[in-house]
Design a protein around this motif. Structure first.
Motif, PDB file in Angstrom:
ATOM      1  N   GLU A  93     -10.331  10.833   1.723  1.00 54.49           N
ATOM      2  CA  GLU A  93      -9.970   9.049   2.492  1.00 54.49           C
ATOM      3  C   GLU A  93      -8.890   9.518   3.439  1.00 54.49           C
ATOM      4  O   GLU A  93      -9.282   9.829   5.051  1.00 54.49           O
ATOM      5  CB  GLU A  93     -10.509   8.571   1.897  1.00 54.49           C
ATOM      6  N   GLU A  94      -7.791   9.391   3.279  1.00 54.09           N
ATOM      7  CA  GLU A  94      -6.767   9.667   4.277  1.00 54.09           C
ATOM      8  C   GLU A  94      -5.821   9.772   3.550  1.00 54.09           C
ATOM      9  O   GLU A  94      -5.156  10.346   2.575  1.00 54.09           O
ATOM     10  CB  GLU A  94      -6.398   8.157   4.640  1.00 54.09           C
ATOM     11  N   ALA A  95      -4.696  10.595   3.954  1.00 53.88           N
ATOM     12  CA  ALA A  95      -3.780  11.266   3.441  1.00 53.88           C
ATOM     13  C   ALA A  95      -2.159   9.115   3.832  1.00 53.88           C
ATOM     14  O   ALA A  95      -2.980   8.303   4.101  1.00 53.88           O
ATOM     15  CB  ALA A  95      -2.851  11.674   4.876  1.00 53.88           C
TER      16      ALA A  95
ATOM     17  N   ILE B 294      -5.651   4.122  14.806  1.00 52.83           N
ATOM     18  CA  ILE B 294      -5.917   3.742  16.481  1.00 52.83           C
ATOM     19  C   ILE B 294      -6.035   5.843  16.945  1.00 52.83           C
ATOM     20  O   ILE B 294      -6.910   6.056  17.726  1.00 52.83           O
ATOM     21  CB  ILE B 294      -4.492   3.167  16.837  1.00 52.83           C
ATOM     22  N   THR B 295      -5.327   6.674  16.750  1.00 51.35           N
ATOM     23  CA  THR B 295      -5.029   7.589  16.648  1.00 51.35           C
ATOM     24  C   THR B 295      -6.111   8.186  16.569  1.00 51.35           C
ATOM     25  O   THR B 295      -7.173   9.178  16.875  1.00 51.35           O
ATOM     26  CB  THR B 295      -3.757   8.593  16.089  1.00 51.35           C
ATOM     27  N   ARG B 296      -6.973   7.679  15.367  1.00 52.37           N
ATOM     28  CA  ARG B 296      -8.334   8.739  15.090  1.00 52.37           C
ATOM     29  C   ARG B 296      -9.128   8.145  15.754  1.00 52.37           C
ATOM     30  O   ARG B 296     -10.405   8.977  16.685  1.00 52.37           O
ATOM     31  CB  ARG B 296      -9.063   7.528  13.569  1.00 52.37           C
TER      32      ARG B 296
ATOM     33  N   ASN C 176       0.970  -1.439   0.178  1.00 47.14           N
ATOM     34  CA  ASN C 176       0.416  -0.040  -0.059  1.00 47.14           C
ATOM     35  C   ASN C 176       1.027   1.556   0.027  1.00 47.14           C
ATOM     36  O   ASN C 176       0.420   2.963  -0.558  1.00 47.14           O
ATOM     37  CB  ASN C 176      -0.756   0.358   1.129  1.00 47.14           C
ATOM     38  N   TYR C 177       1.909   1.114   0.750  1.00 48.90           N
ATOM     39  CA  TYR C 177       3.471   2.217   0.728  1.00 48.90           C
ATOM     40  C   TYR C 177       3.582   2.518  -0.186  1.00 48.90           C
ATOM     41  O   TYR C 177       3.738   3.069  -0.931  1.00 48.90           O
ATOM     42  CB  TYR C 177       3.507   2.315   1.952  1.00 48.90           C
ATOM     43  N   ALA C 178       4.011   0.917  -1.167  1.00 51.15           N
ATOM     44  CA  ALA C 178       5.098   1.713  -2.441  1.00 51.15           C
ATOM     45  C   ALA C 178       4.511   2.713  -3.122  1.00 51.15           C
ATOM     46  O   ALA C 178       4.383   2.846  -4.201  1.00 51.15           O
ATOM     47  CB  ALA C 178       5.354  -0.735  -2.467  1.00 51.15           C
TER      48      ALA C 178
HETATM   49  N1  PLP Z   1      -3.731   5.905   7.881  1.00 49.99           N
HETATM   50  C1  PLP Z   1      -2.249   4.735   7.182  1.00 49.99           C
HETATM   51  C2  PLP Z   1      -2.140   5.042   5.431  1.00 49.99           C
HETATM   52  C3  PLP Z   1      -1.396   4.981   8.348  1.00 49.99           C
HETATM   53  O1  PLP Z   1      -0.330   4.365   7.413  1.00 49.99           O
HETATM   54  C4  PLP Z   1      -1.242   5.181   9.687  1.00 49.99           C
HETATM   55  C5  PLP Z   1      -0.206   4.558  10.257  1.00 49.99           C
HETATM   56  O2  PLP Z   1      -0.220   3.915  10.629  1.00 49.99           O
HETATM   57  C6  PLP Z   1      -2.887   5.621   9.600  1.00 49.99           C
HETATM   58  C7  PLP Z   1      -3.937   5.976   8.704  1.00 49.99           C
HETATM   59  C8  PLP Z   1      -3.401   6.427  11.550  1.00 49.99           C
HETATM   60  O3  PLP Z   1      -3.177   5.154  11.994  1.00 49.99           O
HETATM   61  P1  PLP Z   1      -2.474   4.869  13.437  1.00 49.99           P
HETATM   62  O4  PLP Z   1      -3.604   6.436  14.024  1.00 49.99           O
HETATM   63  O5  PLP Z   1      -3.161   3.801  14.063  1.00 49.99           O
HETATM   64  O6  PLP Z   1      -1.003   5.062  13.632  1.00 49.99           O
END
Ligand code: PLP
Ligand code: COI
Length: 356
Positions: free
Chosen positions: A231-233, A259-261, A200-202
């Motif tokens: 959606e997200e970063a 988890i932070t979200r 997903n990161y690559a």
């Molecule tokens: N979204 C992505 C794609 C992430 O890589 C991360 C980092 O872990 C998050 C969201 C935040 O997730 P968390 O708060 O569990 O670290």
């Protein structure tokens, strides 16, 4: 939780690197502590984890990780309080998510005791590596990958689960300017977006490089179907404040359930902030930026903590966000880090003591 039959075996390093590290000038994730946890999957089962000196891994060129990308990871942190006590934040959530990712990538799941007791043994041993400088912590990287061999495109029969640690400072230096993506996608329905899969990161690196060439630090991914909803970063979930309402996109097949979200949502509600979990359209964001109701945006994640977004680019135009004296980002960052570093009461029961 089933406990382990034996105490975790520990092989200590003969030469610690700790005195070579400049704890006052830590970047993110670029120096590693003395030890790591290792656990092997062979003959249909996981062996008991052991702690060994941090060291390179030897793999056969045909190891399936290289060819088919069977690889997942987690990100978590250990924090040290004023009295030198070590803490983790909701570690069982990382274990659960690692196994959600494992299942999706056809990787055998990790027993809870191996993860939790292995983690505790490792962090206890590496306690001196947890920085005490403000904003620093010991970043913990659990990961699992296919170490078994074969060019056949099928799941491997051997895997390695490792936990490595890196004393770290901030993930971003300064505010983050983002580009709302209109062409590329990070994830699709039915795909692996909700898993913390290496691939997903690559897949994000190239579009993020293109954004960086235009002066943006991160891409805000939009839905793959219409590119109309944010959606997200790349490494964090995204929050938007319109007037006094804090909102974030719902989790789905395509979004990592951060988890932070979810912690930020709970803290915000507890602080009396109105929250909404709903689809946020780019159109709405642009309109709010234009009429002044878009007060702030920030990213939230383990590495990024709470990172204010200074502005976003869309359709060739930049939209700057105002500088707020009292932002939700700074309030929520303070509240969550006060819990993580044991500076405040933890009414949610999220803090987890590293035991001796
Ligand atoms: N979204 C992505 C794609 C992430 O890589 C991360 C980092 O872990 C998050 C969201 C935040 O997730 P968390 O708060 O569990 O670290
Ligand atoms: C984390 O926040 O722990 C992450 O996994 C982000 C990472 C890609 C640096």
């Amino acid at each position: 939780m089933e406990t382990m039959a034996n105490k975790i075996a520990i092989e200590k390093t003969k030469s610690s690197k700790i005195h070579d590290v400049d704890f006052d000038n830590l970047s993110f994730g670029s120096v590693y502590s003395d030890h790591m946890l290792v656990c092997d999957y062979k003959n249909g089962k996981w062996s008991e984890p052991k702690v060994v000196p941090y060291q390179p891994i030897t793999l056969d060129p045909s190891a399936k990780i290289f060819h088919y990308g069977q690889s997942i990871f987690e990100g978590m942190k250990a924090y040290k309080d004023e009295n030198g006590k070590a803490w983790l934040f909701r570690p069982e959530e990382n274990w659960k998510r690692l196994n959600k990712s494992a299942k999706r990538l056809a990787i055998p799941e990790i027993p809870e005791a191996y993860f939790m007791e292995g983690l505790n043994a490792l962090i206890q041993l590496e306690s001196d590596w947890i920085p005490q400088n403000p904003g620093s912590s010991l970043y913990i990287r659990p990961f699992v990958f296919a170490s078994g061999n074969g060019f056949h495109a099928s799941p491997a029969d051997e895997y390695k689960f490792i936990i490595a640690c890196a004393p770290s400072g901030a993930y971003f230096s300064g505010k983050v300017k983002v580009l709302i993506e209109e062409t590329y996608s990070r994830a699709a329905n039915g795909g692996v977006g909700y898993a913390k899969a290496g691939g997903n990161y690559a897949g994000q690196f190239y579009p993020t490089q293109l954004a960086a060439e235009k002066g943006y630090q991160q891409v805000i991914w939009t839905d793959d179907n219409t590119h109309e909803f944010i959606e997200e970063a790349g490494a964090m979930n995204v929050f938007v404040r319109i007037n006094d309402t804090l909102m974030t996109a719902p989790t789905s097949d395509r979004i990592l359930d951060g988890i932070t979200r979810k912690s930020i949502l709970d803290i915000a509600k507890d602080q009396g902030i109105k929250t909404e979990v709903r689809k946020i359209s780019v159109h709405e964001l642009v309109e709010a930026a234009e009429n002044g109701s878009l007060k702030e945006m920030f990213g939230a994640g383990t590495a990024a903590v709470v990172s204010p977004i200074s502005g976003f680019g869309y359709h060739g135009k930049d939209y700057d966000l105002p500088e707020l004296a009292e932002s939700y980002a700074s309030l929520l960052k303070k509240r969550i880090t006060d819990i993580q570093y044991n500076r405040a009461e933890d009414k949610f029961g999220w803090r987890h003591e590293v035991t001796q």
